[in-house]
Scaffold this active site. Structure first.
Site, PDB file in Angstrom:
ATOM      1  N   CYS A   1      30.424  43.260  41.081  1.00 14.92           N
ATOM      2  CA  CYS A   1      31.463  43.351  41.843  1.00 14.92           C
ATOM      3  C   CYS A   1      31.352  44.437  43.002  1.00 14.92           C
ATOM      4  O   CYS A   1      32.214  44.307  43.937  1.00 14.92           O
ATOM      5  CB  CYS A   1      32.967  43.157  41.082  1.00 14.92           C
TER       6      CYS A   1
ATOM      7  N   LYS B   1      30.849  43.277  46.543  1.00 13.39           N
ATOM      8  CA  LYS B   1      31.743  42.707  47.358  1.00 13.39           C
ATOM      9  C   LYS B   1      31.820  43.251  48.889  1.00 13.39           C
ATOM     10  O   LYS B   1      31.371  44.351  48.757  1.00 13.39           O
ATOM     11  CB  LYS B   1      33.331  42.722  46.748  1.00 13.39           C
TER      12      LYS B   1
ATOM     13  N   ASP C   1      45.327  36.587  46.160  1.00  7.46           N
ATOM     14  CA  ASP C   1      45.323  36.081  44.652  1.00  7.46           C
ATOM     15  C   ASP C   1      43.921  35.952  44.089  1.00  7.46           C
ATOM     16  O   ASP C   1      43.028  35.764  45.240  1.00  7.46           O
ATOM     17  CB  ASP C   1      46.341  35.078  44.686  1.00  7.46           C
ATOM     18  N   ASP C   2      43.818  35.791  43.037  1.00  3.53           N
ATOM     19  CA  ASP C   2      42.657  35.494  42.158  1.00  3.53           C
ATOM     20  C   ASP C   2      41.895  33.973  42.395  1.00  3.53           C
ATOM     21  O   ASP C   2      40.786  33.814  42.193  1.00  3.53           O
ATOM     22  CB  ASP C   2      42.749  35.870  40.742  1.00  3.53           C
TER      23      ASP C   2
ATOM     24  N   ASP D   1      39.461  34.481  36.745  1.00 10.31           N
ATOM     25  CA  ASP D   1      40.340  34.365  38.065  1.00 10.31           C
ATOM     26  C   ASP D   1      41.316  33.315  37.622  1.00 10.31           C
ATOM     27  O   ASP D   1      42.073  33.297  38.166  1.00 10.31           O
ATOM     28  CB  ASP D   1      39.519  34.135  39.159  1.00 10.31           C
TER      29      ASP D   1
ATOM     30  N   HIS E   1      24.728  24.471  41.675  1.00  4.73           N
ATOM     31  CA  HIS E   1      23.907  24.225  43.114  1.00  4.73           C
ATOM     32  C   HIS E   1      22.868  25.568  42.989  1.00  4.73           C
ATOM     33  O   HIS E   1      23.575  26.559  42.578  1.00  4.73           O
ATOM     34  CB  HIS E   1      24.777  24.365  44.240  1.00  4.73           C
TER      35      HIS E   1
ATOM     36  N   ASP F   1      43.487  40.163  37.975  1.00  2.00           N
ATOM     37  CA  ASP F   1      42.411  40.833  36.956  1.00  2.00           C
ATOM     38  C   ASP F   1      41.881  42.114  37.639  1.00  2.00           C
ATOM     39  O   ASP F   1      41.759  41.933  38.985  1.00  2.00           O
ATOM     40  CB  ASP F   1      41.169  40.005  36.502  1.00  2.00           C
TER      41      ASP F   1
HETATM   42 CO    CO Z   1      40.408  38.111  40.446  1.00  3.62          CO
HETATM   43 CO    CO Z   2      37.282  36.822  42.438  1.00  2.00          CO
END
Ligand code: CO
Ligand code: CO
Length: 328
Positions: free
Chosen positions: A17, A20, A49-50, A90, A139, A223
């Site tokens: 992450c 990101k 939001d997630d 999520d 995919h 999260d």
């Molecule tokens: Co999240």
């Molecule tokens: Co996410």
């Protein structure tokens, strides 16, 4: 090349992450963009939001999310499990239950054996099975950098969602997994040392935490992933118009996290998280402590407004003050 000799993290320019797009940058990009809207879009882009949540027939809500990233650990099977647990998270973070997921794969066909990809997918399938979520198809593309994750669809009760904008002053804040996987993963990538505690934490589902939060009557949760505890807490407080007071000494860390910080394994993503939150932060702790609190997590725990049995209380929500997040 044997599959065990491959160190997958060496094929990633970023990490988990931590790769990101930085939070402020992403908000600039999506600002003012609106697709179809309407009363049935229960959770959209607005509050970061997630997952997106849409009301459908029969009083149900559909929860949709996708998450994928470059290798955070060298072992293919572990990476697959971590990426799947993270993608499913999520849905749990919204109070939903995942029902079906499809794989998202980028794979350097010329560089890495397909047996390794099979291990990645096996990890994802095993975690899907544990979650009671079908994993079917997906995919894949030829990609110079390996990437793996899932698009996950879940269902939820529209009256019982865990949102970013529903924090209420006077309630405690609970955290369901310790922090520190960012610095530990960074150290693993640099040295090859394996941190079983970090892998166990990242592969653990947030299902039980989500169910416990709902059972306790919680209405706000998220999260903790790439933006770190401070980043995700800031987003929740901003959306709710409240302030969080964090008790730094109450925040749990994985063994080895403080040593990894001391030895310099702080990611660029973590520093960007702290830079982003700093204008909205008032702190009485050291810069090192703030870096740990901003540590970019992969497949982190739930940050719940309310009490969750078994999870430490790490702070409380108060009426909005000057800073959205206060660290004591
Ligand atoms: Co999240
Ligand atoms: Co996410």
């Amino acid at each position: 090349m044997t599959t065990t000799a491959v160190r997958l993290t060496q094929y990633a320019s970023g990490g988990g992450c931590a790769c990101k797009i930085p939070p402020g940058e992403l908000e600039d990009v999506v600002r003012g963009l609106t697709g179809a809207t309407g009363p049935d879009l229960l959770v959209g882009l607005d509050d970061g939001d997630d997952a997106a949540v849409v009301r459908v027939d029969n009083g149900m809500a559909v929860v949709a999310t996708a998450d994928f990233f470059t290798p955070v650990v060298d072992d293919a099977y572990d990476w697959g499990r971590i990426a799947a647990a993270n993608a499913l998270s999520d849905v749990y973070a919204m109070g939903g239950r995942p029902v079906v997921a499809v794989n998202l794969v980028g794979w350097p066909r010329d560089l890495l054996p397909k047996e390794l990809l099979r291990e990645v997918l096996r990890g994802g399938a095993d975690v899907g099975r544990e979650a009671g979520c079908f994993v079917a198809g997906g995919h894949s593309i030829d990609d110079p950098e390996p990437k793996y994750g899932m698009a996950v669809t879940g269902i939820a009760d529209p009256e019982r969602l865990l949102r970013n904008d529903a924090a209420v002053a006077g309630l405690p804040i609970s955290l369901t997994k310790p922090l520190g996987v960012g610095v530990l993963n960074n150290r693993h990538k640099a040295t090859g040392e394996r941190f079983e505690n970090a892998i166990a934490s990242m592969t653990a589902l947030n299902r039980d935490a989500s169910e416990a939060a709902l059972a306790a009557g919680a209405t706000a949760a998220t999260d903790v992933t790439g933006f770190g505890l401070l980043g995700h807490l800031f987003k929740m407080m901003r959306a709710s118009g409240t302030t969080a007071v964090v008790d730094a000494a109450a925040v749990p860390y994985l063994d080895g996290a403080r040593e990894a910080l001391r030895d310099g394994y702080v990611s660029g993503g973590t520093r960007r998280n702290l830079d982003w939150v700093r204008p909205h932060l008032s702190s009485a702790v050291s810069e090192d402590e703030l870096l740990l609190l901003a540590d970019a997590q992969t497949s982190g725990g739930l940050l719940v407004v309310g009490e969750v049995p078994g999870a430490p209380v790490v702070g409380e929500v108060v009426s909005r003050r000057k800073a959205a997040v206060e660290v004591r």
